[in-house]
Scaffold this motif. Structure first.
Motif, short mmCIF file in Angstrom:
data_model
loop_
_atom_site.label_atom_id
_atom_site.label_comp_id
_atom_site.label_asym_id
_atom_site.label_seq_id
_atom_site.Cartn_x
_atom_site.Cartn_y
_atom_site.Cartn_z
N UNK A 4 68.12 84.47 9.26
CA UNK A 4 68.90 85.05 8.16
C UNK A 4 69.04 84.00 7.07
N UNK A 5 68.46 84.29 5.91
CA UNK A 5 68.37 83.32 4.82
C UNK A 5 69.26 83.75 3.66
N UNK A 6 70.12 82.83 3.21
CA UNK A 6 70.90 83.06 2.00
C UNK A 6 70.12 82.50 0.82
N UNK A 7 69.92 83.33 -0.21
CA UNK A 7 69.14 82.92 -1.37
C UNK A 7 70.01 83.09 -2.62
N UNK A 8 70.55 81.98 -3.14
CA UNK A 8 71.31 82.06 -4.38
C UNK A 8 70.38 82.28 -5.57
N UNK A 9 70.87 83.02 -6.55
CA UNK A 9 70.10 83.23 -7.77
C UNK A 9 71.04 83.20 -8.95
N UNK A 10 70.52 82.70 -10.07
CA UNK A 10 71.30 82.70 -11.31
C UNK A 10 70.56 83.42 -12.43
N UNK A 11 69.42 84.02 -12.11
CA UNK A 11 68.65 84.75 -13.10
C UNK A 11 67.65 83.92 -13.88
N UNK A 12 67.65 82.60 -13.68
CA UNK A 12 66.69 81.75 -14.38
C UNK A 12 65.29 81.95 -13.83
N UNK A 13 64.29 81.51 -14.60
CA UNK A 13 62.90 81.65 -14.17
C UNK A 13 62.65 80.92 -12.84
N UNK A 14 63.13 79.70 -12.73
CA UNK A 14 62.94 78.95 -11.49
C UNK A 14 63.65 79.63 -10.33
N UNK A 95 84.58 79.58 -10.03
CA UNK A 95 84.15 78.48 -10.89
C UNK A 95 83.46 77.35 -10.13
N UNK A 96 83.37 77.47 -8.81
CA UNK A 96 82.69 76.46 -8.00
C UNK A 96 81.60 77.13 -7.16
N UNK A 97 80.44 77.37 -7.78
CA UNK A 97 79.38 78.10 -7.09
C UNK A 97 79.00 77.50 -5.74
N UNK A 98 78.92 76.18 -5.63
CA UNK A 98 78.49 75.59 -4.36
C UNK A 98 79.42 75.96 -3.22
N UNK A 99 80.73 76.01 -3.48
CA UNK A 99 81.67 76.39 -2.43
C UNK A 99 81.48 77.85 -2.02
N UNK A 100 81.26 78.71 -3.00
CA UNK A 100 81.08 80.13 -2.71
C UNK A 100 79.76 80.40 -2.01
N UNK A 101 78.73 79.64 -2.33
CA UNK A 101 77.43 79.77 -1.66
C UNK A 101 77.57 79.39 -0.19
N UNK A 102 78.20 78.26 0.07
CA UNK A 102 78.38 77.80 1.46
C UNK A 102 79.26 78.78 2.24
N UNK A 107 80.03 83.32 6.14
CA UNK A 107 80.52 84.69 6.33
C UNK A 107 79.44 85.64 6.83
N UNK A 108 78.22 85.46 6.36
CA UNK A 108 77.14 86.38 6.69
C UNK A 108 76.27 85.88 7.84
N UNK A 109 76.64 84.77 8.45
CA UNK A 109 75.89 84.26 9.60
C UNK A 109 74.50 83.78 9.25
N UNK A 110 74.32 83.25 8.06
CA UNK A 110 73.00 82.75 7.64
C UNK A 110 72.71 81.42 8.34
N UNK A 111 71.45 81.21 8.67
CA UNK A 111 71.08 79.95 9.32
C UNK A 111 70.22 79.07 8.42
N UNK A 112 70.03 79.48 7.15
CA UNK A 112 69.30 78.69 6.17
C UNK A 112 69.75 79.11 4.77
#
Length: 147
Positions: A4-14, A95-102, A107-112
């Motif tokens: 189960x992979x969590x993939x953050x996105x911000x809409x940028x090309x990269x 306002x703290x994306x890194x905390x919300x990503x982690x 919460x979702x049981x992601x392993x990566x």
């Protein structure tokens, strides 16, 4: 193997290239994807000398932020589906994306967590400290950084 992979996105090309690569990896390995977008908080309304506002300003801003979230996740989901993988979508506001990503990974049981090396901030991220660096520093689960 990661399931189960969590993939953050911000809409940028990269970020979208990162989503496509994560989706390809998920398709190859049979992993599930959870896409996350961290929506900025709407600015707080204020009153003071010289402040110009109208009654619906806060709602208008909130609506536009939600529309942007939907558009960003729609584009990311399109990349995932094109690779033959499936996903669920998560929006967190703060306002703290890194905390919300982690927190979302937990919460979702992601392993990566599969992240792009930089988001919209580009070179300024090096001066301010990128969210990717913060996730790397604080995550208890593996983080794969795609460049």
């Amino acid at each position: 193997m990661f399931q189960h992979i969590l993939v953050p996105t911000d809409g940028s090309e990269l970020s979208l290239r990162n989503v496509a690569r994560a989706a390809s990896y998920a398709h190859e390995t049979g992993a599930r994807i959870t896409l996350i977008y961290v929506q900025p908080e709407a600015p707080a309304a204020y009153a003071g000398m010289g402040a110009v506002s109208h009654a619906h300003l806060t709602q208008d801003i909130q609506t536009r932020l939600q529309q942007a979230s939907t558009e960003i996740l729609d584009a990311a989901e399109k990349q995932v589906l094109a690779a033959g993988a499936s996903c669920q979508r998560v929006v967190r506001v703060g306002s703290k994306p890194y905390e919300l990503i982690i927190a979302a990974a937990d919460e979702h049981g992601c392993d990566l967590i599969f992240m792009a090396s930089h988001g919209r901030s580009g070179v300024s991220a090096l001066l301010l400290g990128s969210e990717t660096q913060k996730v790397l520093a604080h995550s208890k689960i593996p983080v794969l950084v795609y460049r």
